[in-house]
Scaffold this active site. Structure first.
Site, PDB file in Angstrom:
ATOM      1  N   ASP A  67       0.809  -1.211   0.000  1.00  0.00           N
ATOM      2  CA  ASP A  67       0.000   0.000   0.000  1.00  0.00           C
ATOM      3  C   ASP A  67       0.847   1.267   0.000  1.00  0.00           C
ATOM      4  OD1 ASP A  67       0.947  -0.408   2.577  1.00  0.00           O
ATOM      5  OD2 ASP A  67      -1.015  -0.893   3.412  1.00  0.00           O
ATOM      6  N   ASP A 138      -7.646  -2.709  14.384  1.00  0.00           N
ATOM      7  CA  ASP A 138      -9.025  -2.974  13.951  1.00  0.00           C
ATOM      8  C   ASP A 138      -9.113  -4.213  13.057  1.00  0.00           C
ATOM      9  OD1 ASP A 138      -7.811  -2.096  11.637  1.00  0.00           O
ATOM     10  OD2 ASP A 138      -9.139  -0.372  11.321  1.00  0.00           O
ATOM     11  N   HIS A 140      -7.312  -4.753  10.298  1.00  0.00           N
ATOM     12  CA  HIS A 140      -7.027  -4.556   8.867  1.00  0.00           C
ATOM     13  C   HIS A 140      -5.738  -5.253   8.444  1.00  0.00           C
ATOM     14  CE1 HIS A 140      -4.828  -0.464   9.714  1.00  0.00           C
ATOM     15  NE2 HIS A 140      -3.942  -1.426   9.594  1.00  0.00           N
ATOM     16  N   GLU A 145      -9.521  -1.754   5.373  1.00  0.00           N
ATOM     17  CA  GLU A 145     -10.187  -1.431   6.632  1.00  0.00           C
ATOM     18  C   GLU A 145     -11.449  -2.286   6.793  1.00  0.00           C
ATOM     19  OE1 GLU A 145      -8.495   0.132   8.682  1.00  0.00           O
ATOM     20  OE2 GLU A 145      -8.103   2.235   8.215  1.00  0.00           O
TER      21      GLU A 145
HETATM   22  P1  PGA Z   1       2.092  -1.364  12.717  1.00  0.00           P
HETATM   23  O1  PGA Z   1       0.846  -1.330  11.729  1.00  0.00           O
HETATM   24  O2  PGA Z   1       3.035  -2.354  12.134  1.00  0.00           O
HETATM   25  O3  PGA Z   1       2.680   0.027  12.666  1.00  0.00           O
HETATM   26  O4  PGA Z   1       1.576  -1.757  14.044  1.00  0.00           O
HETATM   27  C1  PGA Z   1       0.342  -2.558  11.268  1.00  0.00           C
HETATM   28  C2  PGA Z   1      -0.819  -2.294  10.333  1.00  0.00           C
HETATM   29  O5  PGA Z   1      -1.491  -1.258  10.471  1.00  0.00           O
HETATM   30  O6  PGA Z   1      -1.062  -3.129   9.451  1.00  0.00           O
END
Ligand code: PGA
Length: 262
Positions: A67, A138, A140, A145
């Site tokens: 992404d 959450d 994702h 999302e």
């Molecule tokens: P993080 O984010 O590695 O910064 O905890 C993970 C994500 O949002 O997929």
């Protein structure tokens, strides 16, 4: 699904890097799906060490990132282009022509066609052999999302306020975190031949438990991995702490035939 619980982030990351290194040794032109965020940093550091100290060769490897923020040019310090070159690619012998990261600097009317071309590029490379994932609080994966279609492909998404707040440390404030992103879809991710999801810390424990032990639901995007043939969740103790069947996963891992370990 395989649920592997290790005492520390360091041990999880080293094990994750072993899976990646094993693949590259078996298939020097492997196609990797890569993630950003704080989760894969120690795994990337271990890959850099393996490259430096054991000569792990990335010259024929192709990479596709999950992404990118829309509206950020590749040179922006919070862009995922910048993140990947800073934390990984500049330290390896990757061929820049084999590095693919969704572009964030697109005009509105270019987005749909560009997203389709990203999918075509993945197909042209032969598909992703191994996809590395983090997980959002959450649930994702990528920037898919909650409520993302389980069949979704690379496209534009709107970030939730929670995700913007979670990612604000890479920006000056939550307000400056872009509202929109391009992300591979859940359908794209599920086509990878192998998936490694890493999670650390208690802030991920609920999302991990819902993904592994809850129903498959678009409101918990990582639960879609229950449909994947070769998905591994690599967890530290805190991220595993809300799993009901922790003892079972530990027992299964202890019984694993040694030849299955990387
Ligand atoms: P993080 O984010 O590695 O910064 O905890 C993970 C994500 O949002 O997929």
């Amino acid at each position: 699904m395989e649920i592997i619980i290790q005492p520390t982030r360091e041990q999880v990351s080293k094990l994750g890097a072993k899976y990646v290194a094993q693949l590259i040794r078996q298939k020097p032109n492997a196609v990797l799906g890569l993630a950003t965020g704080s989760t894969p940093l120690a795994l990337y550091a271990e890959l850099v060490r393996l490259h430096r100290e054991t000569g792990l060769d990335f010259s024929q490897v192709t990479t596709f990132n999950l992404d990118e923020y829309l509206g950020l040019p590749p040179v922006h310090p919070a862009s995922y282009h910048h993140f990947m070159w800073e934390n990984l690619f500049q330290h390896l012998n990757v061929n820049p022509k084999r590095v693919f990261i969704p572009r964030g600097d697109l005009e509105d009317e270019e987005v749909a066609e560009y997203c389709e071309s990203y999918e075509v590029e993945i197909q042209r490379a032969g598909g992703i052999d191994l996809q590395i994932l983090g997980i959002g609080g959450d649930g994702h994966i990528g920037f898919n999302e909650p409520s993302s279609s389980l069949a979704s492909r690379t496209r534009i998404k709107t970030l939730t306020e929670r995700t913007r707040a979670d990612n604000a440390s890479f920006f000056n404030s939550t307000e400056t975190v872009p509202q929109h992103v391009i992300t591979m879809g859940i359908g794209t991710i599920l086509e990878a031949r192998e998936v490694l999801l890493l999670a650390f810390g208690v802030s991920k424990a609920e999302a991990v438990a819902a993904s592994v032990e809850g129903p498959i639901a678009s409101f918990v995007p990582a639960s879609s991995l229950q449909l994947h043939r070769r998905a591994r969740f690599l967890l530290d103790e805190a991220a595993a702490s809300k799993l009901i069947r922790q003892d079972y996963y530990r027992w299964v891992y202890d019984q694993k035939p040694t030849w299955q370990n990387p």
